[in-house]
Design an enzyme around this catalytic site. Structure first.
Site, PDB file in Angstrom:
ATOM      1  N   GLU A  20       4.432   1.156 -11.332  1.00 41.36           N
ATOM      2  CA  GLU A  20       5.840   1.038 -10.893  1.00 41.36           C
ATOM      3  C   GLU A  20       6.676   2.221 -11.383  1.00 41.36           C
ATOM      4  OE1 GLU A  20       6.900  -1.459  -8.955  1.00 41.36           O
ATOM      5  OE2 GLU A  20       5.660  -3.214  -9.341  1.00 41.36           O
TER       6      GLU A  20
ATOM      7  N   THR B 173       5.831   6.034 -13.676  1.00 42.83           N
ATOM      8  CA  THR B 173       5.415   6.399 -15.024  1.00 42.83           C
ATOM      9  C   THR B 173       6.622   6.579 -15.953  1.00 42.83           C
ATOM     10  OG1 THR B 173       5.505   8.755 -14.547  1.00 42.83           O
ATOM     11  CG2 THR B 173       3.403   7.617 -14.100  1.00 42.83           C
ATOM     12  N   SER B 174       6.334   6.676 -17.246  1.00 44.34           N
ATOM     13  CA  SER B 174       7.411   6.937 -18.206  1.00 44.34           C
ATOM     14  C   SER B 174       8.115   8.248 -17.884  1.00 44.34           C
ATOM     15  CB  SER B 174       6.843   6.979 -19.631  1.00 44.34           C
ATOM     16  OG  SER B 174       6.412   5.699 -20.044  1.00 44.34           O
ATOM     17  N   GLU B 175       7.354   9.224 -17.430  1.00 43.81           N
ATOM     18  CA  GLU B 175       7.961  10.506 -17.079  1.00 43.81           C
ATOM     19  C   GLU B 175       8.927  10.355 -15.908  1.00 43.81           C
ATOM     20  OE1 GLU B 175       4.381  11.092 -19.401  1.00 43.81           O
ATOM     21  OE2 GLU B 175       4.724   9.976 -17.550  1.00 43.81           O
TER      22      GLU B 175
ATOM     23  N   GLY C   6      -6.728  -5.398 -38.400  1.00 41.85           N
ATOM     24  CA  GLY C   6      -7.821  -4.635 -38.984  1.00 41.85           C
ATOM     25  C   GLY C   6      -9.071  -4.675 -38.123  1.00 41.85           C
ATOM     26  N   GLY C   7     -10.204  -4.858 -38.750  1.00 50.13           N
ATOM     27  CA  GLY C   7     -11.467  -4.890 -38.021  1.00 50.13           C
ATOM     28  C   GLY C   7     -11.517  -5.986 -36.973  1.00 50.13           C
TER      29      GLY C   7
ATOM     30  N   GLY D 214       0.813  -1.211   0.000  1.00 50.61           N
ATOM     31  CA  GLY D 214       0.000   0.000   0.000  1.00 50.61           C
ATOM     32  C   GLY D 214       0.845   1.259   0.000  1.00 50.61           C
ATOM     33  N   LEU D 215       1.118   1.777  -1.180  1.00 55.05           N
ATOM     34  CA  LEU D 215       1.903   2.997  -1.315  1.00 55.05           C
ATOM     35  C   LEU D 215       1.057   4.158  -1.841  1.00 55.05           C
ATOM     36  CD1 LEU D 215       4.601   4.625  -1.526  1.00 55.05           C
ATOM     37  CD2 LEU D 215       4.741   3.743  -3.871  1.00 55.05           C
ATOM     38  N   THR D 216       0.487   3.974  -3.040  1.00 53.69           N
ATOM     39  CA  THR D 216      -0.190   5.078  -3.730  1.00 53.69           C
ATOM     40  C   THR D 216      -1.439   5.527  -2.983  1.00 53.69           C
ATOM     41  OG1 THR D 216       0.602   4.198  -5.835  1.00 53.69           O
ATOM     42  CG2 THR D 216      -1.173   5.804  -5.924  1.00 53.69           C
TER      43      THR D 216
END
Length: 398
Positions: free
Chosen positions: A379, A381-383, A355-356, A129-131
């Site tokens: 884990e 973000t890309s940023e 495709g479809g 439990g972090l976020t």
């Protein structure tokens, strides 16, 4: 340094692939539609030793020596499971990386003996439990508090997006919380073990997610949830440092999950491009299709090498030997960034090639398309990865 897998690793990979294709692949489409978390499959994964790859024998683990590549073995298992279904792959990744490893790394002997045997056996799961609604990588914004009163931690606050936190077999969550204030005014962050069923601890209704429908993910609330003082995990005030180290490992494991997804997209596209006939021949003879599939193979090979390199570095970090924590952190972020963004691109390409049909839920590329995006978020973000990589190069980026 060579990143060729050993014969033992190749044999292990093959065994996980056989399991995934026999026990998971035939059912995932229905599980995905039903948002069903397959506890029986988790138990079978535990019986095969998947959850114990990084744990010692005394807790029921494989007891692999560093030179045998225990972390590499875990990444191979995650990759092969993720090749069939990302939700099952993340269940293993979080079960080990966020559930078992914090207790294994920072726990007391008593904590390890109490919690690890069932977790390692795959009989139980644990969450991390972090976020929070207003805090993730920014530890200073953590609002959950744990106050020591009469020999008990009294926990109050909320967490969100927590994997393996509310299933029928969840045994505990480890929670980062403010346990005081430092002399400089910054919050003291510690980690507390909160067992499932603790009065005042509630795993709220699971999320209705874009993807990972089979994975167990919940918001958590804590209202005067009391646990023994001995449930402090690791040193008081070191919770944030523990979290950072945990995430470094987790980023490589997410990279392995992403590699499995790119592998699936490449394989599916090759098969479809050979079978699908249009204008007198297979669509794979058209450069517009063939070149996109060639790009998939480039992403797969490059991402796999970055991931295996980082995993090998992690296995070599024993008793202060091998790569430094800084070197590993850099390699982990690079692998996670490249593979997660490649996975998102790969699913877009696969959907276009089909495709479809790629827009139809009866085809796995549609499920993979939904599952991929979270890889660029979870884990770190890309940023965040770009920020860490830049810092590793000595740039004073904020």
């Amino acid at each position: 340094m060579s990143f060729e897998l050993s014969r033992e690793h190749e044999e292990f990979r093959a065994s996980v692939r056989d399991f995934a294709e026999a026990e998971v692949a035939p059912h995932v489409a229905q599980w995905d539609r039903d948002h069903h978390f397959p506890v029986d499959v988790v138990h079978r994964m535990g019986a095969l030793g998947f959850f114990g790859l990084t744990s010692p024998e005394e807790y029921g683990g494989a007891g692999l020596a560093p030179e045998d590549g225990p972390f590499t073995s875990l990444c191979l298992a995650i990759e092969e499971l993720g090749r069939v279904d990302q939700s099952i792959g993340i269940t293993l990744e979080a079960g080990v990386g966020l559930g078992i490893n914090p207790i294994l790394t920072y726990g007391t002997t008593e904590q390890k003996e109490q919690w690890l045997p069932d977790l390692v056996a795959g009989q139980r799961l644990a969450g991390f439990g972090l976020t929070e609604p207003g805090a993730g990588s920014d530890a200073g914004a953590t609002r959950t508090k744990a106050e020591l009163v009469g020999g008990e931690w009294v926990v109050n606050g909320a967490k969100q997006f927590i994997t393996n936190s509310g299933s029928a077999i969840t045994s505990l969550v480890t929670v980062t919380a403010r346990t005081g204030t430092r002399e400089n005014g910054s919050p003291e962050i510690s980690t507390i073990i909160v067992p499932a069923g603790t009065p005042g601890f509630t795993a709220e209704k699971g999320y209705d997610k874009l993807g990972w429908h089979i994975s167990d993910t919940h918001p958590l609330t804590f209202v005067d949830a009391k646990v023994p003082e001995a449930n402090l995990l690791g040193e008081r005030g070191r919770g944030y440092a523990q979290f950072l180290a945990t995430l470094d490992d987790g980023r490589v494991a997410i990279a392995a999950l992403a590699v499995g997804l790119v592998q699936a997209c490449r394989d599916l596209c090759v098969e479809y491009a050979l079978d699908r006939q249009t204008m007198g021949g297979p669509i794979g003879r058209k450069q517009g299709v063939a070149f996109q599939i060639a790009d998939l193979d480039v992403m797969l090979q490059a991402g796999r090498l970055l991931t295996y390199k980082a995993a090998a570095m992690r296995d070599a970090m024993v008793d202060g030997a091998g790569p430094s924590a800084k070197e590993f952190k850099q390699a982990a972020s690079i692998a996670k960034l490249y593979t997660s963004e490649s996975a998102v691109t790969a699913t877009r390409i696969a959907t276009q090639v089909f495709g479809g049909y790629g827009f139809m839920e009866e085809y796995p590329v549609a499920r993979f398309y939904r599952d991929a995006k979270i890889l660029e978020i979870g884990e770190g973000t890309s940023e965040v990865q770009r920020m860490l990589i830049a810092r590793g190069l000595g740039l004073p980026v904020e």
